[in-house]
Design a protein around this motif. Structure first.
Motif, PDB file in Angstrom:
ATOM      1  N   MET A   1      39.439  53.524  30.858  1.00 47.98           N
ATOM      2  CA  MET A   1      40.055  54.223  29.763  1.00 47.98           C
ATOM      3  C   MET A   1      41.281  53.487  29.232  1.00 47.98           C
ATOM      4  O   MET A   1      41.527  53.469  28.051  1.00 47.98           O
ATOM      5  N   ASP A   2      42.038  52.873  30.149  1.00 50.57           N
ATOM      6  CA  ASP A   2      43.250  52.200  29.730  1.00 50.57           C
ATOM      7  C   ASP A   2      43.046  50.732  29.390  1.00 50.57           C
ATOM      8  O   ASP A   2      43.948  50.080  28.915  1.00 50.57           O
ATOM      9  N   GLY A   3      41.857  50.198  29.661  1.00 50.04           N
ATOM     10  CA  GLY A   3      41.562  48.824  29.278  1.00 50.04           C
ATOM     11  C   GLY A   3      41.840  47.774  30.331  1.00 50.04           C
ATOM     12  O   GLY A   3      41.584  46.592  30.092  1.00 50.04           O
ATOM     13  N   ASN A   4      42.380  48.157  31.474  1.00 49.76           N
ATOM     14  CA  ASN A   4      42.709  47.160  32.486  1.00 49.76           C
ATOM     15  C   ASN A   4      41.490  46.387  32.971  1.00 49.76           C
ATOM     16  O   ASN A   4      41.573  45.179  33.196  1.00 49.76           O
ATOM     17  N   LYS A   5      40.359  47.061  33.140  1.00 52.25           N
ATOM     18  CA  LYS A   5      39.148  46.363  33.597  1.00 52.25           C
ATOM     19  C   LYS A   5      38.671  45.381  32.532  1.00 52.25           C
ATOM     20  O   LYS A   5      38.266  44.270  32.851  1.00 52.25           O
ATOM     21  N   ARG A   6      38.726  45.791  31.278  1.00 50.20           N
ATOM     22  CA  ARG A   6      38.315  44.887  30.191  1.00 50.20           C
ATOM     23  C   ARG A   6      39.245  43.683  30.100  1.00 50.20           C
ATOM     24  O   ARG A   6      38.795  42.558  29.911  1.00 50.20           O
ATOM     25  N   ILE A   7      40.518  43.909  30.246  1.00 49.69           N
ATOM     26  CA  ILE A   7      41.483  42.809  30.211  1.00 49.69           C
ATOM     27  C   ILE A   7      41.245  41.866  31.387  1.00 49.69           C
ATOM     28  O   ILE A   7      41.233  40.642  31.224  1.00 49.69           O
ATOM     29  N   ALA A   8      41.030  42.432  32.565  1.00 48.47           N
ATOM     30  CA  ALA A   8      40.777  41.603  33.750  1.00 48.47           C
ATOM     31  C   ALA A   8      39.515  40.769  33.571  1.00 48.47           C
ATOM     32  O   ALA A   8      39.492  39.584  33.918  1.00 48.47           O
ATOM     33  N   ALA A   9      38.459  41.368  33.038  1.00 51.58           N
ATOM     34  CA  ALA A   9      37.214  40.631  32.814  1.00 51.58           C
ATOM     35  C   ALA A   9      37.427  39.512  31.797  1.00 51.58           C
ATOM     36  O   ALA A   9      36.931  38.390  31.979  1.00 51.58           O
ATOM     37  N   ALA A  10      38.180  39.788  30.733  1.00 53.11           N
ATOM     38  CA  ALA A  10      38.448  38.767  29.712  1.00 53.11           C
ATOM     39  C   ALA A  10      39.271  37.617  30.289  1.00 53.11           C
ATOM     40  O   ALA A  10      38.990  36.443  30.018  1.00 53.11           O
ATOM     41  N   VAL A  11      40.265  37.946  31.098  1.00 49.48           N
ATOM     42  CA  VAL A  11      41.092  36.905  31.724  1.00 49.48           C
ATOM     43  C   VAL A  11      40.244  36.071  32.676  1.00 49.48           C
ATOM     44  O   VAL A  11      40.377  34.845  32.740  1.00 49.48           O
ATOM     45  N   PHE A  12      39.347  36.727  33.418  1.00 49.92           N
ATOM     46  CA  PHE A  12      38.456  36.019  34.334  1.00 49.92           C
ATOM     47  C   PHE A  12      37.561  35.039  33.571  1.00 49.92           C
ATOM     48  O   PHE A  12      37.407  33.883  33.969  1.00 49.92           O
ATOM     49  N   ILE A  13      37.018  35.477  32.447  1.00 52.33           N
ATOM     50  CA  ILE A  13      36.172  34.597  31.628  1.00 52.33           C
ATOM     51  C   ILE A  13      36.992  33.421  31.106  1.00 52.33           C
ATOM     52  O   ILE A  13      36.532  32.275  31.132  1.00 52.33           O
ATOM     53  N   CYS A  14      38.200  33.674  30.645  1.00 52.71           N
ATOM     54  CA  CYS A  14      39.074  32.590  30.172  1.00 52.71           C
ATOM     55  C   CYS A  14      39.378  31.601  31.292  1.00 52.71           C
ATOM     56  O   CYS A  14      39.347  30.386  31.081  1.00 52.71           O
ATOM     57  N   MET A  42      32.957  46.923  40.594  1.00 53.22           N
ATOM     58  CA  MET A  42      33.036  46.875  42.052  1.00 53.22           C
ATOM     59  C   MET A  42      34.471  46.573  42.495  1.00 53.22           C
ATOM     60  O   MET A  42      34.996  47.214  43.404  1.00 53.22           O
ATOM     61  N   ILE A  43      35.115  45.619  41.854  1.00 56.13           N
ATOM     62  CA  ILE A  43      36.485  45.275  42.204  1.00 56.13           C
ATOM     63  C   ILE A  43      37.425  46.438  41.885  1.00 56.13           C
ATOM     64  O   ILE A  43      38.308  46.776  42.672  1.00 56.13           O
ATOM     65  N   ALA A  44      37.219  47.085  40.743  1.00 53.43           N
ATOM     66  CA  ALA A  44      38.077  48.208  40.360  1.00 53.43           C
ATOM     67  C   ALA A  44      37.964  49.364  41.351  1.00 53.43           C
ATOM     68  O   ALA A  44      38.945  50.062  41.608  1.00 53.43           O
ATOM     69  N   ALA A  45      36.779  49.555  41.920  1.00 50.44           N
ATOM     70  CA  ALA A  45      36.554  50.658  42.855  1.00 50.44           C
ATOM     71  C   ALA A  45      36.930  50.294  44.295  1.00 50.44           C
ATOM     72  O   ALA A  45      36.965  51.164  45.160  1.00 50.44           O
TER      73      ALA A  45
END
Length: 63
Positions: A1-14, A42-45
């Motif tokens: 909801m807050d976007g942290n998982k999306r940000i983490a995934a984007a940073v990982f791809i970068c 999985m990492i978030a949980a």
């Protein structure tokens, strides 16, 4: 909801792209979008005590 998982995934791809780990020499991806979603969730949980196990999972995906 807050976007942290999306940000983490984007940073990982970068990170993967910057270090030449996003695609193999034949052009295929080391990790596809579906696997990235599963890995992110999985990492978030996971618990902080499972950090070493999560690192091993990521490293195994990239080999």
């Amino acid at each position: 909801m807050d976007g942290n998982k999306r940000i983490a995934a984007a940073v990982f791809i970068c990170f993967l792209e910057e270090n030449g780990l996003l695609t193999r020499k034949d052009g295929t991806k080391y990790i596809d979008e579906t696997a990235l979603v599963a890995l992110t969730l999985m990492i978030a949980a996971s618990r902080p005590s499972e950090k070493d196990a999560m690192i091993k999972v990521i490293l195994n995906l990239l080999v």
